[in-house]
Design a protein around this motif. Structure first.
Motif: not given
Length: 132
Positions: A22-24, A31-35, A40-50, A89-92
């Protein structure tokens, strides 16, 4: 599972623990960040590692699964947003599950971290398109 315990929710498709990436993009009002994560072993809908904002907060997460019954790798898009006493907070997140099987089950799990667990009143709703 080997998920990042800071994260509030994650899910697995068909019980699979392989092939998620995934890319978030994450914005917090100033600020805007990305990850980006692969393998991965599962999916993180809110942005992995955030880290989601600390409790109490209410978050709406929407995930659109494309071509769930097709015989190609599965792509899907997640959007989440929340308000924490005026802070937004917002994420795609764009996801890829490297598996060609039709999606027949989705398992949702909340983090073992007490600050990010599902609370009373949380709901998960599955919407679909009825076959014609």
């Amino acid at each position: 599972p080997s998920h990042d315990s800071r994260i509030g929710t994650y899910f697995r498709l068909n019980g699979s623990s392989t092939g998620y990436s995934q890319t978030a993009l994450i914005a917090n009002g100033s600020t805007v960040t990305s990850s980006r994560r692969t393998s991965d072993t599962e999916s993180y809908p809110q942005g992995a590692g955030y880290d989601l904002p600390t409790s109490p907060n209410w978050t709406m997460i929407t995930t659109d699964l494309f071509n769930y019954a097709g015989s190609t790798n599965k792509t899907y898009l997640s959007t989440w947003s929340n308000d924490l006493n005026g802070s937004c907070y917002a994420n795609r997140t764009v996801h890829l599950w490297q598996n060609t099987a039709a999606i027949t089950s989705i398992t949702f799990t909340s983090s073992p971290n007490a600050n990010y667990k599902y609370t009373a009143g949380s709901t998960i709703t599955l919407y679909g398109i009825k076959a014609a």
